[in-house]
Design a protein around this motif. Structure first.
Motif, short mmCIF file in Angstrom:
data_model
loop_
_atom_site.label_atom_id
_atom_site.label_comp_id
_atom_site.label_asym_id
_atom_site.label_seq_id
_atom_site.Cartn_x
_atom_site.Cartn_y
_atom_site.Cartn_z
N UNK A 1 0.87 -1.17 0.00
CA UNK A 1 0.00 0.00 0.00
C UNK A 1 0.91 1.22 0.00
N UNK A 2 0.88 1.97 -1.08
CA UNK A 2 1.76 3.13 -1.26
C UNK A 2 0.90 4.39 -1.24
N UNK A 3 1.29 5.37 -0.42
CA UNK A 3 0.45 6.55 -0.35
C UNK A 3 1.14 7.76 0.23
N UNK A 4 0.35 8.82 0.36
CA UNK A 4 0.83 10.08 0.93
C UNK A 4 -0.17 10.52 2.00
N UNK B 1 -1.44 12.70 -6.90
CA UNK B 1 -1.49 12.68 -8.37
C UNK B 1 -0.10 12.46 -8.95
N UNK B 2 0.89 13.11 -8.36
CA UNK B 2 2.27 12.93 -8.84
C UNK B 2 2.76 11.52 -8.58
N UNK B 3 2.34 10.94 -7.45
CA UNK B 3 2.72 9.57 -7.14
C UNK B 3 2.16 8.60 -8.18
N UNK B 4 0.92 8.78 -8.56
CA UNK B 4 0.31 7.90 -9.56
C UNK B 4 1.01 8.02 -10.91
N UNK C 1 5.64 4.59 -14.82
CA UNK C 1 6.89 4.18 -15.46
C UNK C 1 7.36 2.79 -15.04
N UNK C 2 6.82 2.27 -13.92
CA UNK C 2 7.23 0.96 -13.43
C UNK C 2 6.44 -0.17 -14.08
N UNK C 3 5.35 0.15 -14.77
CA UNK C 3 4.51 -0.85 -15.44
C UNK C 3 4.10 -1.97 -14.48
#
Length: 279
Positions: free
Chosen positions: A244-247, A259-262, A267-269
């Motif tokens: 779970x990745x977040x801010x 939004x920038x995180x998404x 790029x990591x596909x």
């Protein structure tokens, strides 16, 4: 509490909040700690957050060391437990030692404790005798470090105390929690907000935390004031192995950072799961 005894720096930002939980019974497992989740809840209900918590047993040297750090920190710290008058209650004495001051019977605490003893005697059909040995001993519960201010106890009138921004309450939740609420509502109301904190996150499959770390660092650097977090799980009942990745941070800061995180994740596909929002 007068201005000289409540020492907080002038700031527009909420203070740092800490919690100290004292007692061998917690560390031995005889009792489960209920204070940590409740204090988190009490702060969250006011738009605030707990920054750290610490557990310590009934060892006077350790308690004194922990309290020295608390007094020196300038943080708002709540300390639960050990303020009674039995041989295993050391918090009042350790607080005085940490401050380098003497202990003294607080005059307002004395009145409140005597009122409590009078009420108990009346309930039991006895005549209150202030000179009785056990009644004199109970006054020790009002012996606080010099310069302390009382925290009212709505349960049984036996007060807690504050020195600066460190606040001492009993270990019993039925007493401690309303006393902590009273401290927050009396001294820190200016920092309350209706929505001070927001989390936005996304479930990510097939990634390693080390691979995502540069992106996390870049988001924090580009968006000061937000914190990026990753919570890996290997056996989640719904998502299985995932991160779970977040801010998290102020709502107006979280939206552009998320939004920038998404965008960065594209790029990591990677396989991306549902998005989560928590207030």
């Amino acid at each position: 509490m007068n201005q000289s005894s409540l020492c907080l720096p002038a700031t527009e930002h909420p203070p740092v909040f800490g919690l100290i939980i004292i007692g061998d019974e917690i560390l031995s497992g005889k009792r489960a700690d209920k204070h940590l989740p409740k204090v988190i809840e009490l702060l969250k209900n006011r738009g605030l957050a707990l920054d750290y918590a610490e557990y310590v047993g009934d060892d006077p040297a350790r308690i004194t060391a922990v309290l020295k750090r608390a007094f020196a920190s300038g943080h708002v710290v709540f300390s639960t437990g050990g303020i009674g008058a039995t041989p295993d209650d050391h918090t009042r004495q350790c607080a005085a030692q940490a401050l380098g001051v003497d202990l003294a019977l607080h005059p307002q605490a004395k009145v409140l404790i005597e009122q409590r003893m009078h009420d108990v005697a009346l309930e039991q059909g006895r005549v209150y005798d202030p000179g009785q040995a056990d009644n004199l001993h109970r006054l020790n519960m009002g012996v606080f470090p010099q310069g302390a201010n009382i925290i009212p106890n709505p349960y049984n009138k036996i007060p807690g105390f504050s020195v600066g921004s460190v606040h001492f309450v009993p270990g019993f939740p039925v007493m401690a929690w309303p006393m902590i609420e009273w401290v927050l509502d009396t001294y820190y109301q200016e920092f309350f907000t209706s929505q001070a904190w927001l989390e936005q996150s996304v479930i990510v499959f097939g990634a390693m935390e080390a691979t995502l770390t540069p992106l996390m660092e870049a988001i924090e650097q580009a968006h000061p004031g937000v914190k990026v977090f990753s919570l890996p799980s290997v056996d989640h009942p719904e998502y299985g192995r995932h991160i779970e990745l977040g801010v998290k941070g102020a709502p107006e800061q979280v939206a552009p950072a998320f939004a920038a995180l998404l965008v960065g994740l594209e790029s990591f596909q990677l396989e991306i799961g549902p998005k989560l929002v928590r207030n």
